[in-house]
Design a protein around this motif. Structure first.
Motif, PDB file in Angstrom:
ATOM      1  N   SER A   2       0.827  -1.201   0.000  1.00  0.00           N
ATOM      2  CA  SER A   2       0.000   0.000   0.000  1.00  0.00           C
ATOM      3  C   SER A   2       0.862   1.252   0.000  1.00  0.00           C
ATOM      4  CB  SER A   2      -0.943  -0.006   1.206  1.00  0.00           C
ATOM      5  OG  SER A   2      -0.201  -0.056   2.411  1.00  0.00           O
ATOM      6  N   TYR A   4       3.881   1.621  -1.303  1.00  0.00           N
ATOM      7  CA  TYR A   4       4.431   1.785  -2.644  1.00  0.00           C
ATOM      8  C   TYR A   4       3.356   2.301  -3.594  1.00  0.00           C
ATOM      9  CZ  TYR A   4       7.301   0.695  -6.722  1.00  0.00           C
ATOM     10  OH  TYR A   4       8.033   0.781  -7.883  1.00  0.00           O
ATOM     11  N   ARG A   5       2.150   1.796  -3.445  1.00  0.00           N
ATOM     12  CA  ARG A   5       1.031   2.236  -4.282  1.00  0.00           C
ATOM     13  C   ARG A   5       0.742   3.718  -4.041  1.00  0.00           C
ATOM     14  NH1 ARG A   5      -3.380  -0.324  -6.759  1.00  0.00           N
ATOM     15  NH2 ARG A   5      -5.207   1.017  -6.978  1.00  0.00           N
ATOM     16  N   ILE A   8       3.338   5.871  -5.848  1.00  0.00           N
ATOM     17  CA  ILE A   8       3.095   5.957  -7.291  1.00  0.00           C
ATOM     18  C   ILE A   8       1.926   6.895  -7.568  1.00  0.00           C
ATOM     19  CG2 ILE A   8       2.331   4.659  -9.317  1.00  0.00           C
ATOM     20  CD1 ILE A   8       3.884   2.288  -8.295  1.00  0.00           C
ATOM     21  N   GLU A   9       0.861   6.745  -6.797  1.00  0.00           N
ATOM     22  CA  GLU A   9      -0.312   7.601  -6.986  1.00  0.00           C
ATOM     23  C   GLU A   9       0.041   9.070  -6.796  1.00  0.00           C
ATOM     24  OE1 GLU A   9      -4.658   8.385  -4.860  1.00  0.00           O
ATOM     25  OE2 GLU A   9      -3.707   6.410  -4.714  1.00  0.00           O
ATOM     26  N   MET A  47      -4.282   3.061 -12.173  1.00  0.00           N
ATOM     27  CA  MET A  47      -3.459   2.549 -11.083  1.00  0.00           C
ATOM     28  C   MET A  47      -3.251   1.044 -11.196  1.00  0.00           C
ATOM     29  SD  MET A  47      -2.243   4.865  -9.104  1.00  0.00           S
ATOM     30  CE  MET A  47      -1.781   3.857  -7.692  1.00  0.00           C
ATOM     31  N   VAL A  51       0.831   0.275 -11.185  1.00  0.00           N
ATOM     32  CA  VAL A  51       1.440  -0.350 -10.005  1.00  0.00           C
ATOM     33  C   VAL A  51       1.974  -1.728 -10.383  1.00  0.00           C
ATOM     34  CG1 VAL A  51       1.051  -1.202  -7.670  1.00  0.00           C
ATOM     35  CG2 VAL A  51      -0.079   0.890  -8.432  1.00  0.00           C
ATOM     36  N   PRO A  55       6.591  -5.056  -6.540  1.00  0.00           N
ATOM     37  CA  PRO A  55       7.379  -3.840  -6.275  1.00  0.00           C
ATOM     38  C   PRO A  55       8.681  -4.113  -5.543  1.00  0.00           C
ATOM     39  CG  PRO A  55       5.459  -3.954  -4.837  1.00  0.00           C
ATOM     40  CD  PRO A  55       5.294  -5.040  -5.858  1.00  0.00           C
TER      41      PRO A  55
END
Length: 209
Positions: A2, A4-5, A8-9, A47, A51, A55
């Motif tokens: 989460s 890492y997500r 990116i977001e 996303m 993603v 990762p």
């Protein structure tokens, strides 16, 4: 995952009154990017594409690449009394060239997968600047990740310092272009490490307040 997500977001989306500004990947990785307006549903679809599934594997690859760069620099420069500028250029090209090609292939693959989504989105003059991305990442990156990146860059910088010390036994520093190039790399890596450690310190202070 989460965390890492979220990073990116934060780096590719910016909230605006009409929805979200999306910064599409550049096919050449660097340079001006196209921006589109996205709805909540389009954002979720994007996303799911942006993603990566693994990762941690990508992070490990980046770490290995940096370590190889430091090791290769030491091997290529410390063992030669008079390496030429061409030797240094070839070394950098051999190491960074494949990495850049990999980034281009990855970016173009994502653009291909994003094409159906982007076809239904409007272009916008609103942009996400590098300053916006840095600020957003600073807010979403975890304390542990900041420390890890700071430590990695510190290690890479020290590797360059080791190369300089090894070469100084054979060549005076100020008369050796390769040592000066290595010193520049060490300084850049050190500044990057200082940046992440500073962000980690600020985040720890915010957590206490």
């Amino acid at each position: 995952m989460s965390g890492y997500r979220d990073e990116i977001e934060a780096s590719i989306f910016k909230r605006v009154p009409d929805g979200y500004v999306f910064r599409a990947p550049n096919p050449w990785v660097f340079g001006r990017a196209r921006h589109h307006l996205a709805s909540e549903a389009q954002k979720a679809e994007i996303m799911s594409i942006m993603v990566p599934r693994r990762p941690k594997l990508i992070l490990a690859a980046v770490i290995v690449a940096l370590l190889l760069f430091g090791a290769a620099a030491g091997w290529a420069l410390s063992g030669h009394d008079n390496p030429t500028t061409g030797d240094a250029v070839i070394m950098v090209a051999v190491i960074l060239g494949p990495m850049y090609v990999t980034l281009i292939v990855s970016a173009r693959h994502k653009i291909h997968r994003l094409a159906p989504v982007l076809a239904g989105m409007l272009r916008t003059e609103q942009t996400i600047t590098y300053a916006d991305r840095r600020q957003a990442l600073a807010g979403t990156m975890s304390f542990r990740r900041m420390l890890a990146l700071g430590g990695l860059l510190t290690f890479s910088s020290l590797m360059q310092v080791f190369v300089i010390i090894s070469r100084s036994q054979h060549q005076p520093f100020f008369w050796d272009p390769q040592s000066m190039m290595t010193a520049a790399a060490a300084i850049c890596l050190g500044l990057g490490a200082a940046r992440f450690f500073t962000l980690a310190y600020r985040k720890s202070r915010q957590a206490k307040t």
